[in-house]
Design an enzyme around this catalytic site. Sequence first.
Site, PDB file in Angstrom:
ATOM      1  N   GLY A  24       0.803  -1.209   0.000  1.00 37.56           N
ATOM      2  CA  GLY A  24       0.000   0.000   0.000  1.00 37.56           C
ATOM      3  C   GLY A  24       0.837   1.260   0.000  1.00 37.56           C
ATOM      4  NE  ARG A  69       5.920 -12.047 -12.735  1.00 38.74           N
ATOM      5  CZ  ARG A  69       7.038 -11.506 -13.233  1.00 38.74           C
ATOM      6  NH1 ARG A  69       7.208 -10.192 -13.188  1.00 38.74           N
ATOM      7  NH2 ARG A  69       7.974 -12.264 -13.762  1.00 38.74           N
ATOM      8  CB  ILE A  80      -1.901  -7.903  -5.674  1.00 35.60           C
ATOM      9  CG1 ILE A  80      -1.033  -9.060  -5.218  1.00 35.60           C
ATOM     10  CG2 ILE A  80      -3.348  -8.335  -5.757  1.00 35.60           C
ATOM     11  CD1 ILE A  80      -1.244  -9.440  -3.782  1.00 35.60           C
ATOM     12  CG  ASP A 109      -5.542  -7.205   0.043  1.00 35.61           C
ATOM     13  OD1 ASP A 109      -5.528  -8.411   0.276  1.00 35.61           O
ATOM     14  OD2 ASP A 109      -4.541  -6.557  -0.285  1.00 35.61           O
ATOM     15  CE  LYS A 127      -2.998  -3.926   0.499  1.00 36.87           C
ATOM     16  NZ  LYS A 127      -2.293  -5.172   0.139  1.00 36.87           N
TER      17      LYS A 127
END
Lengths: 505, 505
Positions: free
Chosen positions: B180, B207, B209, B268, B300
């Site tokens: 985030g 990798r 998201i 998420d 995030k």
Amino acid sequence: MTTSVGANDLRARRVGVDTYQEPVIYMHADCSVCRSEGFTAQSRVNVSLDGRSIDATLNVVHGEWLQTGEAGLSEVAWRRLGAAEGVAVHLSHAAPRASFGHVRAKLYGHELQERQLEDVVADIAGNRYTDIQLSAFLTACTGNRLDLDETVALTRAMVEAGQRLRWPYSMVMDKHCVGGLPGNRTTPLIVAIVAASGLPIPKTSSRAITSPAGTADTMATLTRVDLDMADMRDVVEQENGCLVWGGAVDLSPADDVLIRVERALDIDSDAQLVASVLSKKIAAGATHAIIDMPVGPTAKIRDDGAADSLARLLTDVGEHLGLHVSVIVSDGKQPVGRGIGPALEARDVLSVLQDDQQAPDDLANRAIELAGRILEIGGAAQEGCGSDAAAQILASGKAWQKFQAICTAQGGLREPPTARHLHIVPADREGCIEVIDNRRLARVAKLAGAPGVAAAGIELHARLGARVSEGQPLFSIHSDSKGELAYALTYLNHQESIFEVVESE
Amino acid sequence: MTTSVGANDLRARRVGVDTYQEPVIYMHADCSVCRSEGFTAQSRVNVSLDGRSIDATLNVVHGEWLQTGEAGLSEVAWRRLGAAEGVAVHLSHAAPRASFGHVRAKLYGHELQERQLEDVVADIAGNRYTDIQLSAFLTACTGNRLDLDETVALTRAMVEAGQRLRWPYSMVMDKHCVGGLPGNRTTPLIVAIVAASGLPIPKTSSRAITSPAGTADTMATLTRVDLDMADMRDVVEQENGCLVWGGAVDLSPADDVLIRVERALDIDSDAQLVASVLSKKIAAGATHAIIDMPVGPTAKIRDDGAADSLARLLTDVGEHLGLHVSVIVSDGKQPVGRGIGPALEARDVLSVLQDDQQAPDDLANRAIELAGRILEIGGAAQEGCGSDAAAQILASGKAWQKFQAICTAQGGLREPPTARHLHIVPADREGCIEVIDNRRLARVAKLAGAPGVAAAGIELHARLGARVSEGQPLFSIHSDSKGELAYALTYLNHQESIFEVVESE
């Protein structure tokens, strides 16, 4: 390289791929637009043509069946764009759907406001959500996660996302069955009785979703059902009622989009069910709706507790939106009538209307009870006398006359088709029929071809409580192709008996 | 009509369509198998060949580019089946996934048992769920709907669905950032420092998201990252550490399937996040993991409350599964370093390792703090002296040597790419930078092409608290195509300022 018609323009090509409702665009991996825009497989691409525009999912083609200057369009993309072979379509990145932020908020437990649900539903009705997003929205609403206010707001938003019929009557009657009971085809009878009484009942019906027949499928075997609004209005003004397919008049279009994903998930939340049913009724201009709710171990509603809470939600949401809802709980232990499948159910309807000696009593009695309640609500019969009045209209032949008149006004009454193949399934022992599995019976009817093949389905020869001897016919499978018949029989042979016949001691 | 190879058999044809991870089968509308099986668009079809079998989604073709005897296979379907042109594939209805019944139960509020989660995760890892079903499962787990037991069970099931690394060391260190925070690329630095200290840190990374770059994306611009298990083991034995992509070693494969749909949904959940992070760590053989958790209004994790509950869940689930987890909360108010995007972040990493004068201090300091904590936990530094030890390893050039050695062992160190287009965004007034919106900055980087285009992204020229004059560069957008640059600028022009510059009075 190919000559592009303009930067980010490609020539439309109809590649004839049926992807159902999700629009797909096919672009060659070496296509200049793919490269300059950074599109990859599953990118969401906005495709526009003459002011119309759709969001489509990209499939990247490495094969030679598509050229680099072409934008292949799936059938639904082709239709929605109104494309023609070779015309230039303009491509850009699809804008992110801001309304999906509201779905995300709901997932985290936030209550949705009316305005937010309007945004979500408008995007769904406009086919701007992907299947993944539709699934998330449905899932977010499952398991009592929408409260009453949210369910009301969702229903209202679904009404407002489509067309809305308005009628010059103070009361407009409607009827719905929450489904799950094969053969329960009371709607044509109810419309005939109610319209004959003089009450307006402009009925729009759906095609089957997961069942072997919907009312629209059954009516389509008897007359034209894909009337537009103007034609529907003419029929109702002339005959007080109609029996048309709702899909042609664009009522609550979000519902049709959601139903497809609900079917794939096999979930059916109360809130979604209520919003689905009531949005259609309100959009159709109804003021009063009767809901038939069959309850039984293999019906959609399995017990009284589930029936009660669903009935309360239907009534409460209806009240908030100015629709008077009456729920009638009915017996959902076995199929209604003899036929299961569009044409076979149409024959049952005709036999009841024509007062045929062989007419199935159970179907007639259900229709009389439901129509009677409508007559009482509409003031066409006194409280407590509705069933008698309905029975009288049926017995007198007035309902049959009205039904013929409605069908004539819609485009003419015709004979339902007959299936080419018939297979009788007999009892494997003597005894009493104690259980009939509605779900598996419906599955056999669908494997035999219903509702896609109108003549296909099941004809019942015995009912719950009946005594049968070994070899006596329980039901017949009607099918138009040997392949489908074989498929239904294969399924049947791998099941426990669908009719449970218990030997007497 | 065509000659079928057998009933329900068709000849395989590679049609070269990239549908990403969802297998699609193309059959002609007039195909006998379509008809006899009653397949329609979106039907789930089981396709088998030599004992291998996959479930694919049907697209029905009406065009002439496919023959009636052919089964067209999308790229992923072709690969998973191991098909060859013209071989006979056998088709049948895909069996309903029994495990999806557990997902449905969860939607209605039931707690899931360990065995049920194992079934669900095995089907997900085996690519047997449709996108619609994956979306429903993720949604069902969002918003605190999995409790501790369920989260532990989900994590364990995800570990068991894939490979598991075992190491001949008593302590195996690992590190993760919950993300985030754009540009927070400390992992390559931490691995270099920790490995240089002699502690084993066999790092597998994912990798991106939803972010403009993951560690695997960044490392892929510097060296080979798709090592298999044997190669990875060789690198670790030689250098104590590695920096590889987890996807090539099949650790927690269900995670990779879920992440694709999570990305499309942009959700998420805590439980999914914990299961995702810890299943990868446990499968990678870690005994101790440091979790960097940046907290800030646009990171995030937005506040201390959210950080606390997530930290507790990580620690508790780790404890149940034998993994020691330490969470370090860090400042998440602004991006870290200068670059955002794979190659731009790689340049920041190199400048820190090379002790360049222009190296971003904030990135170096974060790496030193996190690596220092690992050195303390691993016994390579005394309690309270970890940061000093880490700083010393970095300043001495030992970390840079170790990093080069790891890259060489993985296949050679290379130069990150440079973007073709650059656009500078200046301050629109004089003043002090008071707020930077991480989310919208990340969005601009993604619209510019990151992480798919390695050179694309954002370069920051000013930081929080800095005074800027009107016209002074705030950041530059790097892009490899004009289309993507234009797209990023269009987004930018429709936003409030991403940098909030407040004029002094």
